[in-house]
Design an enzyme around this catalytic site. Structure first.
Site, short mmCIF file in Angstrom:
data_model
loop_
_atom_site.label_atom_id
_atom_site.label_comp_id
_atom_site.label_asym_id
_atom_site.label_seq_id
_atom_site.Cartn_x
_atom_site.Cartn_y
_atom_site.Cartn_z
CG ASP A 116 12.89 2.44 32.60
OD1 ASP A 116 12.50 2.48 33.78
OD2 ASP A 116 12.42 3.16 31.71
CD GLU A 148 9.03 -1.29 28.20
OE1 GLU A 148 10.00 -0.50 28.29
OE2 GLU A 148 7.89 -0.98 28.58
#
EC number: 3.2.1.17
Length: 148
Positions: A71, A53
């Site tokens: 994000d 990620e």
């Protein structure tokens, strides 16, 4: 004098940047913060998730133009559902937290929010990078040699 000013600017830029964890350092930190086995998710899976990620970077952000969300942080937690950035239309803020808190070098807030995310019915499958890079794979390498 000029060299001192340049040095000051360099040091200032270093202090503003997020922390990039070493793999084992992150594994130990996540274990200390209670993620090992949380909701049935192994520590190795959490470290794998963070690798794919954010590259273990607490300061990582990624804007999603489709829904105007962003994000945030080491787990790339999304502003549409989990945190408040004051910009994302229709945001839910299920973690009741500012998105900026997810960018701190101290990842306690990010871990608390990740625990909230994984508590939903989707569980760890909420993270696309986990499904793509970690699911149904041997993830033991992510904690190998870490003493955890």
């Amino acid at each position: 004098m000029k060299a001192l000013i340049i040095l000051g600017l360099v040091l200032l830029s270093v202090t503003v940047q997020g922390k990039i964890f070493e793999r084992c350092e992150l594994a130990r930190t996540l274990k200390k913060l209670g993620l090992d086995g949380y909701k049935g998710v192994s520590l190795a899976n959490w470290v794998c998730l963070a690798k794919w990620e954010s590259g273990y970077n607490t300061d990582a952000t990624n804007y999603n133009p489709g829904d105007e969300s962003t994000d945030y942080g080491i787990f790339q937690i999304n502003s549409r559902y989990w945190c408040n950035n004051g910009k994302t239309p229709g945001a839910v803020n299920a973690c009741h937290i500012s998105c900026n808190a997810l960018l701190q070098n101290n990842i306690a807030d990010a871990v608390a929010c990740a625990k909230r995310v994984v508590s939903d019915p989707q569980g760890i499958r909420a993270w696309v990078a986990w499904k793509k890079h970690c699911q149904n794979r041997d993830v033991s390498q992510y904690v190998e040699g870490c003493g955890v």
